[in-house]
Design an enzyme around this catalytic site. Structure first.
Site, PDB file in Angstrom:
ATOM      1  N   HIS A 195       2.808   9.142  -6.992  1.00 28.71           N
ATOM      2  CA  HIS A 195       4.000   9.255  -7.836  1.00 28.71           C
ATOM      3  C   HIS A 195       3.867   8.326  -9.039  1.00 28.71           C
ATOM      4  O   HIS A 195       2.930   7.560  -9.170  1.00 28.71           O
ATOM      5  CB  HIS A 195       5.296   8.962  -7.051  1.00 28.71           C
ATOM      6  CG  HIS A 195       5.633   7.521  -6.860  1.00 28.71           C
ATOM      7  ND1 HIS A 195       6.931   7.071  -6.771  1.00 28.71           N
ATOM      8  CD2 HIS A 195       4.842   6.427  -6.752  1.00 28.71           C
ATOM      9  CE1 HIS A 195       6.920   5.754  -6.591  1.00 28.71           C
ATOM     10  NE2 HIS A 195       5.694   5.334  -6.580  1.00 28.71           N
TER      11      HIS A 195
ATOM     12  N   CYS B 142       4.429   0.596 -12.352  1.00 23.46           N
ATOM     13  CA  CYS B 142       4.815   1.810 -11.610  1.00 23.46           C
ATOM     14  C   CYS B 142       4.949   3.017 -12.526  1.00 23.46           C
ATOM     15  O   CYS B 142       5.091   4.144 -12.049  1.00 23.46           O
ATOM     16  CB  CYS B 142       6.133   1.590 -10.864  1.00 23.46           C
ATOM     17  SG  CYS B 142       6.012   0.296  -9.614  1.00 23.46           S
TER      18      CYS B 142
ATOM     19  N   HIS C 254       0.030   6.409  -9.266  1.00 24.86           N
ATOM     20  CA  HIS C 254      -0.521   5.565  -8.196  1.00 24.86           C
ATOM     21  C   HIS C 254       0.052   6.173  -6.914  1.00 24.86           C
ATOM     22  O   HIS C 254       0.653   7.249  -6.971  1.00 24.86           O
ATOM     23  CB  HIS C 254      -0.132   4.095  -8.383  1.00 24.86           C
ATOM     24  CG  HIS C 254       1.331   3.847  -8.290  1.00 24.86           C
ATOM     25  ND1 HIS C 254       2.193   4.176  -9.319  1.00 24.86           N
ATOM     26  CD2 HIS C 254       2.099   3.352  -7.295  1.00 24.86           C
ATOM     27  CE1 HIS C 254       3.424   3.874  -8.955  1.00 24.86           C
ATOM     28  NE2 HIS C 254       3.404   3.387  -7.727  1.00 24.86           N
TER      29      HIS C 254
ATOM     30  N   HIS D  60       1.228   5.821  -2.380  1.00 27.66           N
ATOM     31  CA  HIS D  60       1.687   5.034  -1.229  1.00 27.66           C
ATOM     32  C   HIS D  60       1.453   5.791   0.079  1.00 27.66           C
ATOM     33  O   HIS D  60       1.418   7.011   0.100  1.00 27.66           O
ATOM     34  CB  HIS D  60       3.189   4.735  -1.339  1.00 27.66           C
ATOM     35  CG  HIS D  60       3.562   3.914  -2.531  1.00 27.66           C
ATOM     36  ND1 HIS D  60       3.235   2.594  -2.651  1.00 27.66           N
ATOM     37  CD2 HIS D  60       4.236   4.231  -3.677  1.00 27.66           C
ATOM     38  CE1 HIS D  60       3.700   2.123  -3.809  1.00 27.66           C
ATOM     39  NE2 HIS D  60       4.297   3.093  -4.455  1.00 27.66           N
TER      40      HIS D  60
ATOM     41  N   ASP E 236       3.433  15.533   2.049  1.00 30.66           N
ATOM     42  CA  ASP E 236       2.188  14.826   2.397  1.00 30.66           C
ATOM     43  C   ASP E 236       1.021  15.268   1.523  1.00 30.66           C
ATOM     44  O   ASP E 236       0.782  16.469   1.339  1.00 30.66           O
ATOM     45  CB  ASP E 236       1.845  15.078   3.875  1.00 30.66           C
ATOM     46  CG  ASP E 236       0.681  14.211   4.328  1.00 30.66           C
ATOM     47  OD1 ASP E 236       0.588  13.058   3.891  1.00 30.66           O
ATOM     48  OD2 ASP E 236      -0.140  14.710   5.119  1.00 30.66           O
ATOM     49  N   HIS E 237       0.279  14.292   1.021  1.00 35.14           N
ATOM     50  CA  HIS E 237      -0.882  14.539   0.161  1.00 35.14           C
ATOM     51  C   HIS E 237      -0.488  15.339  -1.082  1.00 35.14           C
ATOM     52  O   HIS E 237      -1.263  16.138  -1.592  1.00 35.14           O
ATOM     53  CB  HIS E 237      -2.013  15.233   0.929  1.00 35.14           C
ATOM     54  CG  HIS E 237      -2.795  14.280   1.791  1.00 35.14           C
ATOM     55  ND1 HIS E 237      -2.294  13.781   2.963  1.00 35.14           N
ATOM     56  CD2 HIS E 237      -4.029  13.704   1.627  1.00 35.14           C
ATOM     57  CE1 HIS E 237      -3.191  12.956   3.499  1.00 35.14           C
ATOM     58  NE2 HIS E 237      -4.231  12.884   2.722  1.00 35.14           N
TER      59      HIS E 237
ATOM     60  N   GLU F 128       8.229   2.210   1.250  1.00 30.13           N
ATOM     61  CA  GLU F 128       7.286   2.544   0.179  1.00 30.13           C
ATOM     62  C   GLU F 128       6.026   1.690   0.363  1.00 30.13           C
ATOM     63  O   GLU F 128       4.908   2.148   0.169  1.00 30.13           O
ATOM     64  CB  GLU F 128       7.941   2.251  -1.175  1.00 30.13           C
ATOM     65  CG  GLU F 128       7.198   2.809  -2.343  1.00 30.13           C
ATOM     66  CD  GLU F 128       7.966   2.597  -3.639  1.00 30.13           C
ATOM     67  OE1 GLU F 128       8.559   3.564  -4.145  1.00 30.13           O
ATOM     68  OE2 GLU F 128       7.983   1.455  -4.151  1.00 30.13           O
TER      69      GLU F 128
END
Lengths: 136, 136, 136, 136, 136, 136
Positions: free
Chosen positions: A15, A34, A40, A42, A80-81, A125
């Site tokens: 994100h 950010c 980047h 998480h 996810d991913h 996060e």
């Protein structure tokens, strides 16, 4: 006799924090690193807490197999991913802060649960930053 | 000025999810592999949270040495390295789901604590499944 | 250029420590409450470490999807939610101590891995007790 | 739409539990080895939870960069690698139990936060002992 | 067939890093805030790893009840809730860095273990700083 | 007398597994959802282990303040909140698998450390997947 059952799940996603209607300098000033335009990511850890009465027959508030499947279908599969900003429709116009992601998750799960059940979601996060939302 | 003190403890036990008045097929359908007649087991982690006023003399809500001993005597001794279904009287007729175990623990501890103290118990069956009960 | 990839998995099982050829008193003396004839149980955490060269094409020692599936098929399916003493053939005559379980897991996985790969398994019986075995 | 953001921090400190107006025997009786006159110490883990509305512009309850800096300036700088009894003025006359430390931290942070935000602090003295305070 | 059994333990202690034969400025320059003359402290986590052959009778490298008692008697009793510099004789002249504490622990345990067993100790000073020593 | 000191650090980054010289279908077949062209991400946890003799003067293998700064300057600054594929030159042509990232980190740190020190790095991509590399 209300009791809360909790189920942990996780998903990995990319994100960035960014408002399209702000210039780059303002995004950088408010969101710092950010807001990196290349993203980047998480390992998000999610705790879903469902509160209700214990069913006298089963001894369950709800069957955790069902809750696990619900989280998988509604949250893990679409998140996810993935790149939250690019691929998850809810964040096309909404900044994917931990707060906003938690609210979106809560709303997606809320509509799948029986109305006599209360819902709270906690989203990590990072191990040091996390948010909790219960729809109030 | 209410504050909550928490003490973690743990016990290892065998159990199965099972209703004697259901046939095997129904038990299997509802409880899945958790109904295995030969039992399986868990490292249960328990968090006992006691809320009260800070005693001005000691700076304690209650002395954690006393709380630790109480959990040991009332929960760890009867539950640790036991088969919950077979050896713990509370589960002779009660299905030992995480929800029911948490309620039993709460009731055992509640009667030992002064009435001005509030009690909440959190029981981890696995790192991903846990329940919270506060007697309401 | 050898590197180690690790994959964590888990399974819940019941067991007891016990030798059929010893009387109850000796079992109790050596194994203490772990010899409870009604069993107790654990959330076993397993770390499988595979060491090899990095494949230049993929950047992998081995594809973790394959390692995950291997652990699932060979360890989780036969061990999870089982009574090790009663239902897992390897422990019909072998005492299921953490040491012996780790050796059995190592042997089951070793025969599935290419011979140029080294294998080490770490098995947590509880967060405070764990064993490591690498077949030497 | 109230949501809670949490930030974890930590500090290492020495302390002893002790009342100057009690004799050594009473201190020893109530506080046990925690009253050792030569001090002992802990890795304190702190979770600061701030509850408020999500700012529609930023998607934040508050910028965690600011919360991180606030915890650093007001708690970590004065507490980290310090002897709480000797060097932290708040504990000159106040026994540094986990309860009292949590209240002191809450009061120091409360005065720095906007009044529309709610505050709760959780302080781990050890992984097994922790307290929660929200100023009620 | 060598296998390693590990046992986790913990103790809380105060210490400071300091050389009596250095002036205060040099101590401060090298050890920073760890040289605070009023001490600070830690929740030390200790992992003791013992490697040997599996005893065919018991299925144990060594009985963990014995290892647990050994760690309690030789390490926890003399170190827990103590000021390492002031109260633990080994550190009267030896700077209690994590490295030196690990070596002292190793030496104290080594002499209690049978010579066919190998020993390694891991000492966590904080969750982010830890040392490992195996006497080589 | 060799001893190992370990320092944990972390960074958050986006990446994808992908070979430019493979077509999309092959990338998808080998790397699965990790090859998502829009990236995903992780909270990478890094453990840097440095082995050497204890300096008799300081009691340190090396000053952890220096190791912490080295990890910050050489790894966290260039990797944290970055897109590894796009922004980190080492991965312009190298697939950023956990294995390859660990090797790159090892090589970057190796050249900064005195030659009498040994180096091992452990990189957690998720709590369940991690790799260890020591340059052999």
């Amino acid at each position: 006799m209300r009791i809360t059952v909790n189920r942990k799940a996780h998903f990995n996603a990319a994100h960035r924090l960014h408002r399209k209607d702000w210039d780059d300098e303002t995004n950088e000033q408010v969101f710092g690193k950010c807001s990196n335009p290349n993203y980047h990511g998480h390992n998000y850890e999610l705790v879903v807490a469902v509160t209700g009465n214990i069913d006298e027959e089963t001894g369950f508030v709800m069957n955790l197999k069902d809750l696990k499947k619900l989280i998988y279908d509604k949250i893990e599969v679409p998140f996810d991913h993935k790149n939250l900003n690019v691929e998850v429709p809810e964040f096309k116009e909404l900044n994917p802060t931990a707060e906003n992601i938690a609210v979106v998750i809560w709303e997606k799960l809320r509509k799948e649960l029986a109305s006599h059940l209360d819902l709270e979601v906690t989203l990590f996060e990072t191990p040091r930053n996390f948010v909790t939302y219960k729809g109030e």
